[in-house]
Design a protein around this motif. Structure first.
Motif, mmCIF file in Angstrom:
data_model
loop_
_atom_site.group_PDB
_atom_site.id
_atom_site.type_symbol
_atom_site.label_atom_id
_atom_site.label_comp_id
_atom_site.label_asym_id
_atom_site.label_seq_id
_atom_site.Cartn_x
_atom_site.Cartn_y
_atom_site.Cartn_z
ATOM 1 N N LEU A 1 1.467 0.110 -4.456
ATOM 2 C CA LEU A 1 0.567 0.999 -3.711
ATOM 3 C C LEU A 1 -0.025 2.077 -4.623
ATOM 4 N N GLU B 1 -2.177 -4.325 -2.659
ATOM 5 C CA GLU B 1 -1.520 -4.536 -1.357
ATOM 6 C C GLU B 1 -0.209 -5.271 -1.587
ATOM 7 N N ASP C 1 3.796 -1.082 4.100
ATOM 8 C CA ASP C 1 3.236 0.181 3.600
ATOM 9 C C ASP C 1 4.365 1.087 3.139
ATOM 10 N N ARG C 2 4.024 2.298 2.696
ATOM 11 C CA ARG C 2 5.063 3.107 2.052
ATOM 12 C C ARG C 2 6.190 3.495 3.017
#
Ligand code: F6P
Length: 319
Positions: free
Chosen positions: A28, A33, A53-54
């Motif tokens: 990221l 992605e 995601d994070r």
């Protein structure tokens, strides 16, 4: 490269979450992605894939196991199964895959690489049996877990003047057993790298008796012999009460120690850096305290893990 996939495969190991986190956060950070593949190669085949995601890796660094899940999936040896896996990856537009696991998982990564799909292998297993690295993610934490068990067994076996036989994981690798035997001050280590002679074990126990030892700890790697049966034979020979303890999957769980968290973070970040440099078909290791990478095919076929004979010799002198 724009999209990276990550999966954990084979037996889980403490620090796998830290490695996934490092892959995700590094990707990221570089505007790539990342896709998580759930339940290892099985999930890859079943298309169990989701964008990460994070936040997906928040509060994970201190957790044992692997939040992506893992599986043993021998069917991945079949080419048609792998073809479906590659189809699934391509459907998501995933350009390359980071595989965190042991030597079986490396085989899968090697086969995908040979079929033209770039993979990077990260060594994740408590067994420390992966080629191209001195340490695997999870080994150090498991070692401390085994050591804690040995310390506890020492208390009770010394109180009762018993012999304690401890069965330790490692599959065909004696690293965990030998290091635990040294650190735990054991009397005897039975490991797959050395032929096991029951006669010499019994002789060593007789010798210990003559040295005035009141109790003994014997470490043995799993799968060498039936540990409970061996305990019965030791008791019959020595006349001293003998107890066998099979540590089992306790050794695989628990929070990763600092060493494994740091190692996993470094290796995870390194794997993404390699992919960004256009490398594929590599496996990551740590040698002489430096991160290294090797051709994954060569590592599997031509890089047998060296046995630590020095440590074995030292162990024998300290008994
Ligand atoms: O490879 C890790 C390991 O824990 C080995 O030490 C052990 O032989 C094996 O996995 C056990 O596998 P499973 O969890 O599938 O019983």
């Amino acid at each position: 490269i724009r999209k990276i996939g990550v999966l954990t495969s084979g037996g889980d190991a403490p620090g796998m979450n830290a490695a996934i986190r490092a892959v995700v956060r590094t990707a990221l950070h570089n505007d790539l992605e990342v896709y998580g593949i759930f339940n290892g190669y099985l999930g890859l085949y079943e298309n169990n894939i989701r964008k990460l995601d994070r936040q997906d890796v928040s509060d994970r660094i201190n957790r044992g196991g692997t939040f992506l899940g893992s599986a043993r999936f021998p069917e991945f040896k079949e080419e048609s199964v792998r073809r479906q896996a590659i189809k699934n990856l391509e459907q998501h537009g995933i350009d390359a895959l980071v595989v965190i696991g042991g030597d079986g998982s490396y085989m899968g990564a090697k086969c995908l690489t040979e079929m033209g799909y770039p993979c990077i292998g990260l060594p994740g297993t408590i067994d420390n049996d992966v080629p191209g690295t001195e340490y695997t993610i999870g080994y150090n934490t498991a070692l401390n877990c085994v050591l804690d068990a040995i310390d506890r067994l020492r208390d009770t076996s010394s109180s009762h003047r018993r012999i304690s036989l401890v069965e330790i994981m490692g599959r065909h690798c004696g690293d965990l057993t030998l290091a635990a035997a040294v650190a735990g001050g054991a009397e005897y280590a039975i490991i797959p790298e050395k032929p096991f002679s029951e006669e010499s074990l019994l002789r060593a126990l007789d010798k210990g008796d003559s040295k005035g030892k009141k109790h003994a700890i014997i470490c043995i790697t799993e799968k060498i012999t039936d540990t409970h049966e061996l305990a019965r034979r030791i008791e019959a020979h020595t006349g001293q009460e003998t107890r066998a303890t099979v540590l089992g999957h306790i050794q695989r769980g628990g929070a990763p120690g600092a060493f494994d968290r740091v190692l996993a973070s470094q290796m995870g970040a390194f794997s993404v850096a390699l992919l960004m440099e256009g490398e594929g078909g590599r496996c990551v290791g740590i040698q002489n305290n430096r991160l290294v990478h090797h051709d994954i095919i060569e590592a599997i076929e031509k890089m047998p893990r060296p046995f630590n004979q020095d440590l074995f010799d030292t162990f024998k002198k300290l008994v």
